[in-house]
Design a protein around this motif. Structure first.
Motif, mmCIF file in Angstrom:
data_model
loop_
_atom_site.group_PDB
_atom_site.id
_atom_site.type_symbol
_atom_site.label_atom_id
_atom_site.label_comp_id
_atom_site.label_asym_id
_atom_site.label_seq_id
_atom_site.Cartn_x
_atom_site.Cartn_y
_atom_site.Cartn_z
ATOM 1 N N VAL A 183 13.864 -9.092 12.044
ATOM 2 C CA VAL A 183 13.080 -8.077 11.348
ATOM 3 C C VAL A 183 13.459 -6.686 11.859
ATOM 4 C CG1 VAL A 183 10.769 -7.228 10.800
ATOM 5 C CG2 VAL A 183 11.159 -9.681 11.067
ATOM 6 N N LEU A 184 13.855 -5.853 10.909
ATOM 7 C CA LEU A 184 14.257 -4.480 11.221
ATOM 8 C C LEU A 184 13.262 -3.548 10.523
ATOM 9 C CD1 LEU A 184 16.407 -2.576 12.357
ATOM 10 C CD2 LEU A 184 17.815 -3.090 10.377
ATOM 11 N N VAL A 185 12.693 -2.601 11.285
ATOM 12 C CA VAL A 185 11.703 -1.696 10.673
ATOM 13 C C VAL A 185 12.154 -0.242 10.746
ATOM 14 C CG1 VAL A 185 9.733 -3.228 11.118
ATOM 15 C CG2 VAL A 185 10.346 -1.510 12.824
ATOM 16 N N GLY A 186 11.629 0.569 9.830
ATOM 17 C CA GLY A 186 11.961 1.992 9.827
ATOM 18 C C GLY A 186 11.068 2.756 8.873
ATOM 19 N N GLY A 187 11.296 4.077 8.842
ATOM 20 C CA GLY A 187 10.454 4.964 8.033
ATOM 21 C C GLY A 187 9.951 6.055 8.959
ATOM 22 N N MET A 192 1.471 1.400 8.194
ATOM 23 C CA MET A 192 2.234 0.788 9.294
ATOM 24 C C MET A 192 1.673 -0.583 9.710
ATOM 25 S SD MET A 192 3.062 4.205 11.435
ATOM 26 C CE MET A 192 3.542 3.467 12.961
ATOM 27 N N PRO A 193 0.329 -0.761 9.749
ATOM 28 C CA PRO A 193 -0.181 -2.087 10.123
ATOM 29 C C PRO A 193 0.296 -3.209 9.199
ATOM 30 C CG PRO A 193 -1.938 -0.457 10.217
ATOM 31 C CD PRO A 193 -0.756 0.227 9.593
ATOM 32 N N ALA A 194 0.654 -2.857 7.958
ATOM 33 C CA ALA A 194 1.153 -3.896 7.042
ATOM 34 C C ALA A 194 2.493 -4.464 7.511
ATOM 35 C CB ALA A 194 1.280 -3.335 5.627
ATOM 36 N N MET A 195 3.184 -3.719 8.371
ATOM 37 C CA MET A 195 4.428 -4.257 8.943
ATOM 38 C C MET A 195 4.085 -5.428 9.865
ATOM 39 S SD MET A 195 6.657 -0.899 9.833
ATOM 40 C CE MET A 195 7.885 -0.396 8.638
ATOM 41 N N ARG A 196 3.051 -5.211 10.678
ATOM 42 C CA ARG A 196 2.611 -6.269 11.593
ATOM 43 C C ARG A 196 2.156 -7.499 10.796
ATOM 44 N NH1 ARG A 196 0.326 -5.853 16.861
ATOM 45 N NH2 ARG A 196 -0.040 -3.624 16.672
ATOM 46 N N THR A 197 1.364 -7.253 9.737
ATOM 47 C CA THR A 197 0.867 -8.365 8.920
ATOM 48 C C THR A 197 2.022 -9.144 8.290
ATOM 49 O OG1 THR A 197 -0.755 -6.696 8.265
ATOM 50 C CG2 THR A 197 -0.965 -8.835 7.243
ATOM 51 N N PRO A 205 3.491 -7.015 -0.938
ATOM 52 C CA PRO A 205 2.594 -7.769 -0.059
ATOM 53 C C PRO A 205 3.383 -8.762 0.819
ATOM 54 C CG PRO A 205 2.391 -8.522 -2.334
ATOM 55 C CD PRO A 205 3.355 -7.367 -2.347
ATOM 56 N N PRO A 206 2.821 -9.132 1.990
ATOM 57 C CA PRO A 206 3.540 -10.010 2.923
ATOM 58 C C PRO A 206 4.053 -11.298 2.274
ATOM 59 C CG PRO A 206 1.530 -9.196 3.933
ATOM 60 C CD PRO A 206 1.523 -8.700 2.527
ATOM 61 N N GLU A 207 3.226 -11.887 1.399
ATOM 62 C CA GLU A 207 3.644 -13.175 0.802
ATOM 63 C C GLU A 207 4.901 -13.044 -0.049
ATOM 64 O OE1 GLU A 207 0.671 -11.739 0.585
ATOM 65 O OE2 GLU A 207 0.028 -11.584 -1.496
ATOM 66 N N LYS A 208 5.120 -11.868 -0.618
ATOM 67 C CA LYS A 208 6.343 -11.639 -1.418
ATOM 68 C C LYS A 208 7.566 -11.646 -0.506
ATOM 69 C CE LYS A 208 6.176 -10.956 -5.819
ATOM 70 N NZ LYS A 208 5.602 -10.393 -6.833
ATOM 71 N N PHE A 209 7.425 -11.035 0.694
ATOM 72 C CA PHE A 209 8.535 -11.040 1.653
ATOM 73 C C PHE A 209 8.845 -12.487 2.052
ATOM 74 C CE2 PHE A 209 7.357 -6.539 2.406
ATOM 75 C CZ PHE A 209 8.612 -5.975 2.389
ATOM 76 N N VAL A 210 7.777 -13.251 2.338
ATOM 77 C CA VAL A 210 7.945 -14.644 2.774
ATOM 78 C C VAL A 210 8.701 -15.427 1.691
ATOM 79 C CG1 VAL A 210 6.687 -16.799 3.225
ATOM 80 C CG2 VAL A 210 5.938 -14.655 4.290
ATOM 81 N N GLU A 211 8.236 -15.275 0.461
ATOM 82 C CA GLU A 211 8.836 -15.998 -0.670
ATOM 83 C C GLU A 211 10.334 -15.648 -0.798
ATOM 84 O OE1 GLU A 211 6.178 -15.701 -4.198
ATOM 85 O OE2 GLU A 211 8.087 -15.294 -5.214
ATOM 86 N N ALA A 212 10.639 -14.357 -0.705
ATOM 87 C CA ALA A 212 12.025 -13.912 -0.894
ATOM 88 C C ALA A 212 12.923 -14.385 0.251
ATOM 89 C CB ALA A 212 12.077 -12.390 -1.017
ATOM 90 N N VAL A 213 12.403 -14.369 1.479
ATOM 91 C CA VAL A 213 13.207 -14.828 2.625
ATOM 92 C C VAL A 213 13.567 -16.297 2.419
ATOM 93 C CG1 VAL A 213 13.110 -15.365 5.100
ATOM 94 C CG2 VAL A 213 12.384 -13.135 4.280
ATOM 95 N N GLY A 244 0.800 -1.223 0.000
ATOM 96 C CA GLY A 244 0.000 0.000 0.000
ATOM 97 C C GLY A 244 0.828 1.267 0.000
ATOM 98 N N ASP A 245 2.131 1.121 0.177
ATOM 99 C CA ASP A 245 3.004 2.296 0.346
ATOM 100 C C ASP A 245 3.980 2.390 -0.820
ATOM 101 O OD1 ASP A 245 4.723 4.307 1.353
ATOM 102 O OD2 ASP A 245 4.287 3.669 3.400
ATOM 103 N N LEU A 246 3.956 3.556 -1.497
ATOM 104 C CA LEU A 246 4.788 3.711 -2.698
ATOM 105 C C LEU A 246 6.084 4.471 -2.430
ATOM 106 C CD1 LEU A 246 1.906 4.631 -5.168
ATOM 107 C CD2 LEU A 246 3.003 2.410 -4.831
ATOM 108 N N HIS A 247 6.294 4.919 -1.199
ATOM 109 C CA HIS A 247 7.497 5.699 -0.883
ATOM 110 C C HIS A 247 8.720 4.777 -0.883
ATOM 111 C CE1 HIS A 247 4.208 8.119 0.798
ATOM 112 N NE2 HIS A 247 4.982 9.166 0.517
ATOM 113 N N ASP A 248 9.687 5.101 -1.734
ATOM 114 C CA ASP A 248 10.836 4.186 -1.774
ATOM 115 C C ASP A 248 12.194 4.876 -1.684
ATOM 116 O OD1 ASP A 248 11.027 5.323 -4.269
ATOM 117 O OD2 ASP A 248 10.959 3.438 -5.385
#
Ligand code: B12
Length: 216
Positions: free
Chosen positions: A174-178, A153-158, A127-135, A98-102
């Motif tokens: 897991v490291l978060v920021g922004g 931000m809630p998508a980080m939790r998901t 999307p979360p599944e893409k992170f899972v696949e890449a990990v 959902g976030d386009l800031h890169d």
């Protein structure tokens, strides 16, 4: 000599041509790329944000400034990424769904590369599944999640939950920021760390890899 104040103004005014020209000139004079980013480009984007808040700037101005920032960063990126032989660790990075800031995420990715990490950059709106696949695919030690909008931000939790559900949470940090993310929020969603900027991110990722290689 390159007038670096012009770099600040070019990013602020969304003048891609000047941003690129001044950056080229500064690099030809052996300027430090980190200094260009931290002293001139990031403060310019911070001012863009303030002007947007005061309704002096609108989305078209944001886009022009982002383009100027990216144009200059493209020249700096290879210099940030000069690295040694052995990868320090393997990182998967992306801006959450959902976030386009890169821009900030790209900066973190470049400094991680410069810090010797093998970086898989999934881009923005991931999307979360893409992170899972890449990990799984990259056997990553660290996942870096970026969010610039309070609503994403809630998508980080998901994403963290998806890693848990896939049975990967024990072997990846897991490291978060922004900008809107806080250490408190990182704790709440079960992240392993929060970094306020790109250089902090590199140090934290390094510590995380070290700690996990010492664990039994
Ligand atoms: C440029 C920009 C845009 C550009 C983005 C271009 C791009 N390719 O990234 C565009 C025009 C597309 C845009 C769109 C929007 N934007 Co905008 N945008 C900005 C702006 C001005 C700058 C962001 C930026 O690049 N900063 C510079 C970088 C270097 O900083 P950074 O991202 O914070 O990253 C640093 C740290 O946070 C950290 N970091 C970042 N990620 C990570 C990850 C990890 C793991 C770690 C450790 C550290 C870390 O390290 C980085 C480097 O030091 C901000 C204002 C601001 N002050 O942040 C608003 C801002 C983020 N946008 C905002 C808004 C509202 C929007 C829109 C909704 C506007 C609209 N009405 O359409 C859309 C949303 C689109 C979407 N779905 O994402 C709001 C968000 C408000 C909120 N609380 O949610 C802000 C804060 C502006 C404001 N003051 O109102 N935006």
């Amino acid at each position: 000599m390159a007038d670096l104040q012009k770099l600040y103004e070019a990013v602020l005014n969304g003048d891609n041509k000047t941003a690129v020209a001044v950056t080229k000139e500064a690099l030809a004079e052996n300027a430090d790329p980190i200094e260009l980013i931290q002293k001139y480009m990031i403060p310019a984007m911070a001012e863009v944000g303030k002007r947007f808040e005061c309704e002096e700037y609108f989305v078209p101005e944001l886009l022009l400034s982002a383009r100027a920032m990216k144009g200059a960063l493209e020249l700096l990126r290879p210099l940030l990424a000069e690295k040694g032989a052995e990868p320090t660790g393997r990182v998967v990075i992306g801006t959450v769904k959902g976030d386009l800031h890169d821009i900030g995420k790209n900066l973190v990715a470049s400094l991680l590369e410069g810090g010797g990490f093998e970086v898989t950059d999934l881009g923005a709106d991931v999307p979360p599944e893409k992170f899972v696949e890449a990990v799984q695919l990259r056997n990553a030690n660290v996942v870096c999640l970026s969010a610039l909008l309070t609503v994403t931000m809630p998508a980080m939790r998901t994403t963290i939950e998806a890693l848990k559900n896939a049975g990967l949470r024990d072997r990846v940090k897991v490291l978060v920021g922004g900008a809107p993310v806080t250490p408190q929020f990182a704790k709440e969603i079960g992240a392993d760390g929060y970094g306020e900027n790109a250089s902090v991110a590199v140090n934290l990722a390094r510590d995380m890899v070290k700690a996990s290689s010492h664990a039994c």
